[in-house]
Scaffold this motif. Structure first.
Motif, PDB file in Angstrom:
ATOM      1  N   CYS A  85      19.699  34.316  22.624  1.00 16.89           N
ATOM      2  CA  CYS A  85      19.428  35.063  23.857  1.00 16.89           C
ATOM      3  C   CYS A  85      18.269  36.044  23.620  1.00 16.89           C
ATOM      4  O   CYS A  85      18.454  37.115  23.027  1.00 16.89           O
ATOM      5  N   THR A  86      17.106  35.679  24.070  1.00 17.68           N
ATOM      6  CA  THR A  86      15.914  36.514  23.912  1.00 17.68           C
ATOM      7  C   THR A  86      15.088  36.447  25.190  1.00 17.68           C
ATOM      8  O   THR A  86      15.241  35.534  26.008  1.00 17.68           O
ATOM      9  N   THR A  87      14.214  37.399  25.350  1.00 16.07           N
ATOM     10  CA  THR A  87      13.236  37.357  26.428  1.00 16.07           C
ATOM     11  C   THR A  87      12.043  38.215  26.027  1.00 16.07           C
ATOM     12  O   THR A  87      12.140  39.034  25.098  1.00 16.07           O
ATOM     13  N   THR A  88      10.930  38.022  26.683  1.00 12.54           N
ATOM     14  CA  THR A  88       9.725  38.806  26.400  1.00 12.54           C
ATOM     15  C   THR A  88       9.316  39.549  27.666  1.00 12.54           C
ATOM     16  O   THR A  88       9.685  39.182  28.788  1.00 12.54           O
ATOM     17  N   TRP A  89       8.542  40.600  27.474  1.00 12.74           N
ATOM     18  CA  TRP A  89       8.041  41.388  28.600  1.00 12.74           C
ATOM     19  C   TRP A  89       6.836  42.181  28.135  1.00 12.74           C
ATOM     20  O   TRP A  89       6.698  42.481  26.940  1.00 12.74           O
ATOM     21  N   ARG A  90       5.964  42.511  29.075  1.00  6.23           N
ATOM     22  CA  ARG A  90       4.769  43.289  28.762  1.00  6.23           C
ATOM     23  C   ARG A  90       4.909  44.665  29.425  1.00  6.23           C
ATOM     24  O   ARG A  90       4.886  44.777  30.644  1.00  6.23           O
ATOM     25  N   MET A  91       5.078  45.687  28.590  1.00  7.25           N
ATOM     26  CA  MET A  91       5.294  47.046  29.083  1.00  7.25           C
ATOM     27  C   MET A  91       3.968  47.704  29.443  1.00  7.25           C
ATOM     28  O   MET A  91       3.057  47.764  28.609  1.00  7.25           O
TER      29      MET A  91
END
Length: 232
Positions: A167-173
């Motif tokens: 369970c992973t996800t990516t995001w750009r802050m």
């Protein structure tokens, strides 16, 4: 052998297989926090439509610097962190920002929840130094989830299963959000860590010269250094 022991393997086999899916939906500042805190808004879904009572969730948040580009001035500011730019293919590997925990409320199907993340402006911390070096744009993040899920199993019984490591996800802050948080808590200021004896020497220098702050001490010392260079 007790009935519970006899039922052990069967009970283990009957445990539900749950793979929730997570996504970062947004980010905001926690206005009334005593220390700098960001609040991530996340979505979770469970394709099996099981009744989830709660998830005791831990998120390991990593910075993934190789997932963005850098102009020349930014590369210069990041030399202390990653070395000379020609070495970056080997040095800009993911590194830990922080670990954060939360309780996901009950849901069936999908839900939205928040994840509070304390932040620091201590530039001895790699993540803070990285964020502070970015003039604008976004900081690439990866969220790796773990924890325990309390749910109603297929047989109607309450079960506890683990959040899969997959369970992973990516995001750009947005870098602007982090900078806004630091400006609110430390307007016009920055932070560095010093050795204890250095702080003691600065305190003595401050007392001996009747200066009102450590900032004034550093300003005087830098001014003296500038003057000496001008005379050379």
């Amino acid at each position: 052998m007790s009935p519970a022991s006899d039922a052990g393997p069967a009970a283990a086999a009957a445990l539900a297989t749950v793979t929730p899916e997570f996504a970062v939906l947004g980010l905001e500042l926690v206005e009334d926090a005593a220390a700098p805190t960001l609040r991530f808004r996340l979505g979770v879904s469970e394709p099996g439509e099981r009744e989830i009572f709660t998830i005791a969730l831990t998120a390991q948040i990593n910075v993934e610097p190789a997932r963005r580009e850098y102009d020349a001035p930014t590369r210069e500011r990041l030399v202390d962190l990653f070395g000379e730019p020609e070495r970056w293919p080997a040095t800009t590997h993911p590194f830990l920002w922080t670990n954060a925990t939360t309780l996901v409320p009950s849901f069936t199907g999908a839900a939205v929840f928040t994840l509070p993340v304390p932040a620091t402006f201590d530039l001895e911390v790699a993540a803070a130094r990285y964020f502070n070096s970015l003039p604008d744009g976004e900081a690439p993040l990866a969220f790796h989830f773990s924890g325990s899920i309390l749910l109603r199993g297929d047989d109607g019984r309450v079960q506890v299963v683990s959040v899969p490591w997959s369970c992973t996800t990516t995001w750009r802050m947005p870098v602007a959000t982090w900078r806004d948080l630091m400006r609110r808590h430390f307007p016009g200021r920055s932070w560095i860590a010093l050795q204890e004896d250095t702080v003691e020497r600065l305190a003595r220098y401050r007392r001996d010269h009747g200066l009102h702050s450590f900032d004034a001490c550093v300003e005087r010392l830098l001014g003296r250094d500038d003057a000496e260079r001008a005379d050379e």
